[in-house]
Design a protein around this motif. Structure first.
Motif, PDB file in Angstrom:
ATOM      1  N   UNK A 279      52.187  55.103  45.301  1.00  0.00           N
ATOM      2  CA  UNK A 279      52.523  53.878  45.871  1.00  0.00           C
ATOM      3  C   UNK A 279      51.259  53.101  46.029  1.00  0.00           C
ATOM      4  N   UNK A 280      50.005  53.477  46.487  1.00  0.00           N
ATOM      5  CA  UNK A 280      49.081  52.524  46.462  1.00  0.00           C
ATOM      6  C   UNK A 280      48.635  52.051  45.101  1.00  0.00           C
ATOM      7  N   UNK A 281      48.532  52.855  44.236  1.00  0.00           N
ATOM      8  CA  UNK A 281      48.051  52.256  42.934  1.00  0.00           C
ATOM      9  C   UNK A 281      49.247  51.244  42.211  1.00  0.00           C
ATOM     10  N   UNK A 282      50.329  51.721  42.250  1.00  0.00           N
ATOM     11  CA  UNK A 282      51.511  51.079  41.806  1.00  0.00           C
ATOM     12  C   UNK A 282      51.969  50.008  42.771  1.00  0.00           C
ATOM     13  N   UNK A 283      51.698  49.701  43.611  1.00  0.00           N
ATOM     14  CA  UNK A 283      52.192  48.877  44.631  1.00  0.00           C
ATOM     15  C   UNK A 283      52.453  47.521  44.084  1.00  0.00           C
ATOM     16  N   UNK A 284      51.600  46.899  43.429  1.00  0.00           N
ATOM     17  CA  UNK A 284      51.911  45.330  42.969  1.00  0.00           C
ATOM     18  C   UNK A 284      52.980  45.694  41.835  1.00  0.00           C
ATOM     19  N   UNK A 285      53.059  46.534  40.980  1.00  0.00           N
ATOM     20  CA  UNK A 285      53.714  46.741  39.956  1.00  0.00           C
ATOM     21  C   UNK A 285      55.220  46.913  40.510  1.00  0.00           C
ATOM     22  N   UNK A 286      55.152  47.642  41.332  1.00  0.00           N
ATOM     23  CA  UNK A 286      56.612  48.102  41.930  1.00  0.00           C
ATOM     24  C   UNK A 286      57.194  46.956  42.823  1.00  0.00           C
ATOM     25  N   UNK A 287      56.538  46.469  43.419  1.00  0.00           N
ATOM     26  CA  UNK A 287      56.838  45.223  44.274  1.00  0.00           C
ATOM     27  C   UNK A 287      57.505  44.133  43.382  1.00  0.00           C
ATOM     28  N   UNK A 288      57.043  43.926  42.489  1.00  0.00           N
ATOM     29  CA  UNK A 288      57.308  43.018  41.396  1.00  0.00           C
ATOM     30  C   UNK A 288      58.595  43.260  40.934  1.00  0.00           C
ATOM     31  N   UNK A 289      58.839  44.834  40.430  1.00  0.00           N
ATOM     32  CA  UNK A 289      59.911  45.147  39.938  1.00  0.00           C
ATOM     33  C   UNK A 289      61.166  44.907  40.990  1.00  0.00           C
TER      34      UNK A 289
ATOM     35  N   UNK B 175      65.485  41.948  42.208  1.00  0.00           N
ATOM     36  CA  UNK B 175      66.697  42.093  42.610  1.00  0.00           C
ATOM     37  C   UNK B 175      66.583  41.704  44.341  1.00  0.00           C
ATOM     38  N   UNK B 176      65.610  40.817  44.536  1.00  0.00           N
ATOM     39  CA  UNK B 176      65.717  40.210  45.889  1.00  0.00           C
ATOM     40  C   UNK B 176      65.656  38.656  45.635  1.00  0.00           C
ATOM     41  N   UNK B 177      65.734  38.109  44.682  1.00  0.00           N
ATOM     42  CA  UNK B 177      65.847  36.910  44.082  1.00  0.00           C
ATOM     43  C   UNK B 177      66.619  35.759  44.882  1.00  0.00           C
ATOM     44  N   UNK B 178      67.525  36.512  45.600  1.00  0.00           N
ATOM     45  CA  UNK B 178      68.589  35.741  46.281  1.00  0.00           C
ATOM     46  C   UNK B 178      68.113  35.542  47.803  1.00  0.00           C
TER      47      UNK B 178
ATOM     48  N   UNK C 206      60.320  50.147  50.584  1.00  0.00           N
ATOM     49  CA  UNK C 206      61.112  50.289  48.894  1.00  0.00           C
ATOM     50  C   UNK C 206      60.130  50.769  47.841  1.00  0.00           C
ATOM     51  N   UNK C 207      58.825  50.273  48.034  1.00  0.00           N
ATOM     52  CA  UNK C 207      58.093  50.769  47.113  1.00  0.00           C
ATOM     53  C   UNK C 207      57.593  52.128  47.381  1.00  0.00           C
TER      54      UNK C 207
ATOM     55  N   UNK D 297      67.760  49.022  42.063  1.00  0.00           N
ATOM     56  CA  UNK D 297      66.467  49.796  41.526  1.00  0.00           C
ATOM     57  C   UNK D 297      67.009  51.089  40.808  1.00  0.00           C
ATOM     58  N   UNK D 298      67.575  51.937  41.465  1.00  0.00           N
ATOM     59  CA  UNK D 298      68.106  53.226  40.857  1.00  0.00           C
ATOM     60  C   UNK D 298      68.752  53.072  39.785  1.00  0.00           C
ATOM     61  N   UNK D 299      69.834  52.202  39.651  1.00  0.00           N
ATOM     62  CA  UNK D 299      70.493  52.042  38.419  1.00  0.00           C
ATOM     63  C   UNK D 299      69.740  51.404  37.160  1.00  0.00           C
ATOM     64  N   UNK D 300      68.670  50.663  37.594  1.00  0.00           N
ATOM     65  CA  UNK D 300      67.722  50.003  36.486  1.00  0.00           C
ATOM     66  C   UNK D 300      66.841  51.018  35.833  1.00  0.00           C
ATOM     67  N   UNK D 301      66.128  51.869  36.964  1.00  0.00           N
ATOM     68  CA  UNK D 301      65.243  52.873  36.399  1.00  0.00           C
ATOM     69  C   UNK D 301      65.871  54.079  35.520  1.00  0.00           C
ATOM     70  N   UNK D 302      67.250  54.182  36.202  1.00  0.00           N
ATOM     71  CA  UNK D 302      67.706  55.300  35.302  1.00  0.00           C
ATOM     72  C   UNK D 302      68.357  54.680  33.913  1.00  0.00           C
ATOM     73  N   UNK D 303      68.587  53.600  33.785  1.00  0.00           N
ATOM     74  CA  UNK D 303      68.707  52.982  32.348  1.00  0.00           C
ATOM     75  C   UNK D 303      67.624  53.155  31.389  1.00  0.00           C
ATOM     76  N   UNK D 304      66.503  52.895  32.314  1.00  0.00           N
ATOM     77  CA  UNK D 304      65.214  52.737  31.584  1.00  0.00           C
ATOM     78  C   UNK D 304      64.615  54.083  31.226  1.00  0.00           C
ATOM     79  N   UNK D 305      65.536  55.045  31.799  1.00  0.00           N
ATOM     80  CA  UNK D 305      64.955  56.660  31.957  1.00  0.00           C
ATOM     81  C   UNK D 305      63.554  56.746  32.511  1.00  0.00           C
TER      82      UNK D 305
END
Length: 314
Positions: free
Chosen positions: A218-228, A232-235, A249-250, A294-302
């Motif tokens: 989580x620490x190493x990928x924090x920025x990447x996952x936060x951007x991902x 889904x929080x753009x609204x 969430x990260x 996020x789960x739906x998207x990650x699953x689609x991306x395998x």
């Protein structure tokens, strides 16, 4: 042993502290995380000994009554069922427990007023009077009395909470978890068993590695996952999203990706539950909605690849 939920909570708190303190050392933050977990295990031992000191206080009162110049018949022939409680005696006689307490310099000797208060609360309870007035004693009855002491006295005592906060800032939110461990130990006790069945710190080596791996991932990928997650929080207005929500969430996303043996439903349920207690009132609903996407998207991306037990909810 420490539950996975507690370990998740510790990891979330450590991530939050790491970023809020603007630390640049993964090693230091990881050491702080492991230290906080060690402290919870210490609290388990500390609380387990608590009933012993209350019983010792009761025994001292009996001796003082006997030594009076004009003791009453009741003081000369006191009811010793509580001080002779076999479950308490087994805890008191545990070399493993006493050695641990001495090594960690734990105990309640500096808090005699707390012990006195707990004793008074205990003897004023209906379950204590029923226990003391019972016609026959049994190991099962002894165990039930001690269990009720923890569930009805310890868990409701504000004075105890204040003392625990004074003893360690790491113990503030851990009393309930440590008490559950105490109750589990009591339920494992059997008459005639020589050794007190103390719980290990971790259920297995897998849990120990789980802590390190999830925190590091989580620490190493924090920025990447936060951007991902941000897709889904753009609204939502950024300033209205609590930072703790992003941390939770990260951490959840890290577990979804990095731990194929953990079912998706388990991960979602656990981190949504954590949000109920450690973030804002509406956070759990918000996080639930975002993580579903996020789960739906990650699953689609395998990127979510579950194996073994991780396939149970599919």
């Amino acid at each position: 042993m420490l539950s996975r939920r507690l370990l998740r909570i510790k990891i979330v708190k450590a991530l939050y502290s790491h970023f809020k303190s603007e630390s640049d050392s993964l090693i230091v933050s990881e050491k702080n995380l492991l230290f906080s977990i060690d402290k919870t295990y210490e609290l388990y031992h500390q609380l387990l000994w608590l009933v012993v000191d209350v019983a010792n206080y009761a025994e001292n009162r009996i001796e003082l009554g006997r030594r009076k110049k004009l003791p009453t018949p009741e003081e000369l022939n006191p009811n010793t069922r509580f001080v002779d409680n076999r479950v308490i005696a087994a805890i008191r006689d545990s070399e493993e427990l006493t050695d641990y307490l001495q090594r960690k310099k734990l105990g309640w000797v500096q808090y005699p007023e707390l012990i006195k208060k707990l004793y008074i609360l205990l003897i004023d309870s209906d379950f204590y009077r029923q226990y003391m007035n019972g016609s026959t004693g049994s190991f099962k009855g002894d165990a039930a009395l001690v269990e009720k002491f923890y569930t009805r006295i310890v868990c409701e005592c504000e004075a105890l909470e204040e003392v625990i906060e004074e003893q360690s800032i790491f113990w503030t939110d851990d009393v309930d978890f440590a008490t559950i461990m105490v109750l589990r130990t009591l339920s494992d006790m059997r008459e005639g068993r020589q050794e007190l069945p103390l719980l290990p710190q971790y259920k297995s080596d897998d849990d120990r590695e789980y802590v390190r791996e999830l925190f590091r991932h989580a620490l190493v990928h924090f920025r990447e996952y936060a951007e991902y997650i941000g897709r889904y929080t753009s609204n939502w207005e950024v300033e209205r999203i609590a930072f703790m929500d992003n941390v939770i969430m990260v951490a959840a996303m890290s577990e979804l990706i990095a731990f194929p043996s953990i079912p998706v439903k388990v991960t979602l349920d656990e981190f949504i539950e954590i949000a109920k207690y450690y973030s804002t009132p509406g956070s759990s609903t918000f996080i639930n909605g975002v993580l579903d996407k996020v789960v739906e998207a990650l699953t689609a991306e395998k990127r979510i690849q579950k194996t073994g037990r991780g396939l149970l909810d599919k």
